[in-house]
Write a protein that holds these residues in place. Structure first.
Motif, PDB file in Angstrom:
ATOM      1  N   UNK A  18      11.795  10.030 -12.154  1.00 31.54           N
ATOM      2  CA  UNK A  18      10.689   9.947 -11.243  1.00 31.54           C
ATOM      3  C   UNK A  18      10.881  11.224 -10.682  1.00 31.54           C
TER       4      UNK A  18
ATOM      5  N   UNK B  62       7.606   6.017   1.903  1.00 28.73           N
ATOM      6  CA  UNK B  62       6.727   7.162   1.653  1.00 28.73           C
ATOM      7  C   UNK B  62       7.646   8.332   1.925  1.00 28.73           C
TER       8      UNK B  62
ATOM      9  N   UNK C  27       0.790  -1.023  -0.123  1.00 28.99           N
ATOM     10  CA  UNK C  27       0.023  -0.139  -0.112  1.00 28.99           C
ATOM     11  C   UNK C  27       0.817   1.380   0.109  1.00 28.99           C
ATOM     12  N   UNK C  28       0.676   2.097  -1.012  1.00 31.88           N
ATOM     13  CA  UNK C  28       1.211   3.170  -0.793  1.00 31.88           C
ATOM     14  C   UNK C  28       0.285   4.353  -1.444  1.00 31.88           C
ATOM     15  N   UNK C  29       0.424   5.693  -1.062  1.00 32.30           N
ATOM     16  CA  UNK C  29      -0.470   6.672  -1.594  1.00 32.30           C
ATOM     17  C   UNK C  29      -0.495   6.709  -3.087  1.00 32.30           C
ATOM     18  N   UNK C  30      -1.622   7.044  -3.534  1.00 30.59           N
ATOM     19  CA  UNK C  30      -1.892   7.278  -4.910  1.00 30.59           C
ATOM     20  C   UNK C  30      -1.117   7.924  -5.781  1.00 30.59           C
ATOM     21  N   UNK C  31      -0.784   9.322  -5.042  1.00 33.22           N
ATOM     22  CA  UNK C  31       0.339   9.985  -5.657  1.00 33.22           C
ATOM     23  C   UNK C  31       1.726   9.883  -5.402  1.00 33.22           C
ATOM     24  N   UNK C  32       2.157   8.792  -4.664  1.00 30.98           N
ATOM     25  CA  UNK C  32       3.535   8.499  -4.492  1.00 30.98           C
ATOM     26  C   UNK C  32       4.584   7.891  -5.528  1.00 30.98           C
ATOM     27  N   UNK C  33       5.608   8.742  -5.763  1.00 29.93           N
ATOM     28  CA  UNK C  33       6.506   8.514  -6.817  1.00 29.93           C
ATOM     29  C   UNK C  33       6.618   6.801  -6.938  1.00 29.93           C
ATOM     30  N   UNK C  34       6.963   6.520  -8.123  1.00 30.75           N
ATOM     31  CA  UNK C  34       7.086   4.896  -8.295  1.00 30.75           C
ATOM     32  C   UNK C  34       8.077   4.345  -7.539  1.00 30.75           C
TER      33      UNK C  34
ATOM     34  N   UNK D  77      -2.646   8.881   3.568  1.00 26.27           N
ATOM     35  CA  UNK D  77      -3.374   8.451   2.559  1.00 26.27           C
ATOM     36  C   UNK D  77      -4.159   7.302   2.738  1.00 26.27           C
TER      37      UNK D  77
ATOM     38  N   UNK E 278       7.108   2.441  -4.477  1.00 26.14           N
ATOM     39  CA  UNK E 278       6.835   1.043  -4.536  1.00 26.14           C
ATOM     40  C   UNK E 278       8.013   0.186  -4.652  1.00 26.14           C
TER      41      UNK E 278
ATOM     42  N   UNK F  97       6.652   0.907   4.956  1.00 24.51           N
ATOM     43  CA  UNK F  97       5.928   1.367   3.842  1.00 24.51           C
ATOM     44  C   UNK F  97       6.110   3.002   4.544  1.00 24.51           C
TER      45      UNK F  97
ATOM     46  N   UNK G  28       3.148  13.546  -0.025  1.00 27.20           N
ATOM     47  CA  UNK G  28       3.780  13.936  -1.377  1.00 27.20           C
ATOM     48  C   UNK G  28       2.912  15.243  -1.627  1.00 27.20           C
TER      49      UNK G  28
END
Lengths: 393, 393
Positions: free
Chosen positions: B303, B260, A236-243, B198, A246, B256, B206
């Motif tokens: 990125x 982030x 799980x990461x934030x939707x706007x997290x840079x790749x 998030x 992950x 995680x 972010x």
């Protein structure tokens, strides 16, 4: 003299890019249209993961009418880090060693690698795609075709260099058991398996649903190789997290796998079963084994888990890890167990050090005693995979 | 002589069970019915996480008409492991030290702990529940009431033993900044914050959305304390996995969080900001820092991440970890950075060693040099929390 000349590098995690004719040259004519084949695409396509615009001259796999956007997920061997980012879209943009076994062996020579074990690409690292097929007769033919390709064409001419790993019809444990038996008799040394089948809506490790397969794997001595990402459940990461958030976290999937396995009935029911965790690294293992043993000590009484055997004891009997770069894991190798650790090259993915794998491994092992280095780079993998084809003239 | 008598244990992660009158004694009369209060329940109830049957004589929190099934999540201090499993359902089933500050201090005396930092329970470890309230005027009053309770009633009479940590109105970063400023001026030393906002559908690390709050936290020197589980996102496990699979994995949530944070703009925008990772352990940190630096080396170019500063350098400046039992973390303390490691007691939860915390810590530190032990059990926490109230007669 840490990594000495007589020690051979045996990698337990690399990746095969399937050649375009793998299935078209093997499937019956009636299945050629629906079966996997490479198409030329120019314009917008809709794939299983959403719509995408493609550049002119893009090649893609298609299966049962569905396009798959990457022909060569992460095939970056030979590129500089500054060139990373865009997936190649044509076979002529990647090294022939990605899809041609003779060329692969040449790239291994450059890299100083004696032998390697390759996961599939287009079907997913554990053959997941075929388990979601609408036509399961076609899907079974596809699985068998892949395995025959691996046994006959990929590894057959290079038994001393390329170690055969097969895939399974994951939608049916009896079929999977039969296919493992068939291919083990033909020389398969390992089988790719999802890191968490529950993530694919298949029976979990706790369900007993895999028992027919596990019985064959135990009997044949064939390790189940679980590559991170094969559950398709991402951290799980934030939707706007840079790749990179992950990418850095992918190894935590292997921690999840180990927690599921060590609290499951599997290693109690099949005490000689072998499982490998691919690409997750090993430096987290000492922390996690202490943590899972403490959890077992405190929480086993009111939960449906084995009450007698510490989870860490199962790890030290049934599970192997591997690494590319892992200074902490090497520092704590005695806590993990030197016999639990193997080495991987990850050709042609972005974690690979190709063409410098042997040089980089030499640097990593500079403070490790010879006997431990030999175990980790070569001897453990030989025992795990029952591999000695290169030792017979 | 590893843990010497003059070294005081300062714990950075414990848990406060809110007393039943915390809000009813502080909220205006008009809000008493909807505000948090404890009710007697007998029979079936439907909660935010589903229906549950209750035993006769169960006590529950209720807020805005919604029942919350656990009054004392995991308050097992003093129980044997064989007794673990059933949550207590009445205040008279838990030790008074859970909810009474004078009794807490007595339990700390028994445990050999000088001072501790407590997270809230009913509102979630980061005050999440109030962020989902329908009536945000009520929610803000609830946050302030909790913080006044902490400052005046919990820590006020025991400034040398109980270190004040506050919560925030998480639904509004400007309000949160104002509440942090208000409470910091009143003596708050730390603030609970979600490990991943998030996960609660709040702005991510972010987004820049927390800048007003982070500016105050940096200016006041108040660490954001991120307890695992406060994103409400649990590690992925099979639906039929026994509960220990999840318990053992909870520390991966802190991994995680670190991924982030270190790839976010936060520590570049607020270079003196302090963040703590609570209950996730530290033994995984060497592995993860190597992994995240390698990820940054290979994937930063394509990125939207900082291109100049290695993620591990941010960790060593801005982040602190803590542990209860962590042999690998202590073995690799120099790789983590001895100044990054703090100790926690986790009273009254199931990971706690109460009433043997000091004895257990002594055993854990048996091979660690004095100066490192002192840093880890006491001096780092003092600097992190600007805590020295017990040193002034």
């Amino acid at each position: 003299m840490p990594l000495q000349p007589h020690m051979k590098l045996i990698s337990v995690d690399d990746h095969i890019i399937e050649p375009p004719d793998l299935w078209t040259s093997r499937l019956p004519t009636a299945h050629l249209d629906a079966g996997p084949r490479v198409i030329e695409v120019d314009g917008a396509v809709t794939t299983e993961i959403g719509a995408a615009a493609t550049a002119a001259g893009t090649q893609m796999w298609t299966f049962e009418g569905q396009p798959f956007p990457n022909i060569a997920l992460n095939a970056v061997a030979g590129k500089s880090h500054e060139e990373f980012g865009l997936e190649p879209v044509r076979f002529d943009q990647i090294r022939p060693g990605c899809y041609d076994p003779a060329e692969r062996v040449k790239d291994m020579d450059i890299d100083g690698v004696q032998a390697q074990l390759g996961f599939p690409t287009f079907p997913g690292f554990a053959g997941r795609v075929f388990a979601t097929a609408k036509d399961k007769e076609l899907a079974l033919l596809c699985v068998r075709a892949y395995n025959d390709f691996i046994l006959d064409e990929w590894c057959g001419p290079h038994p001393d260099r390329l170690i055969p790993m097969v895939i399974l019809p994951l939608w049916d444990a009896e079929l999977a058991a039969a296919e493992l038996r068939r291919t083990a008799e033909r020389g398969a040394k390992a089988v790719a398996f999802p890191e968490n089948p529950a993530g694919l809506d298949l029976p979990s490790f706790h369900s007993g649903g895999w028992d027919p397969l596990l019985a064959v794997a135990e009997e044949a001595g064939t390790p189940l190789c679980m590559h991170f990402g094969t559950s398709t459940r991402m951290p799980f990461v934030a939707a706007d997290a840079p790749f990179p958030v992950t990418i850095a976290l992918m190894g935590t999937n292997s921690i999840n796998t180990l927690s599921e396995l060590l609290f499951s009935p599997i290693f109690h029911a099949f005490p000689r079963l072998k499982v490998t965790l691919a690409e997750g690294g090993v430096g987290w293992i000492p922390w996690f084994l202490e943590r899972i043993d403490l959890t077992w000590e405190r929480h086993r009484f009111y939960n449906d888990v084995n009450k007698e055997v510490r989870p860490s004891a199962l790890f030290r009997r049934n599970v192997w890890g591997c690494f590319i770069d892992d200074t902490p894991g090497l520092l704590l190798r005695d806590v993990i167990g030197v016999d639990r650790i193997t080495w991987e090259g990850d050709y042609p993915h972005s974690d690979s050090s190709w063409p410098h794998s042997r040089k980089r491994a030499g640097e990593a092992f500079v403070d490790v005693p010879d006997a431990d280095v030999h175990r980790i780079v070569e001897l453990n993998a030989r025992e795990l995979l029952s591999f000695d084809a290169d030792l017979h003239g």
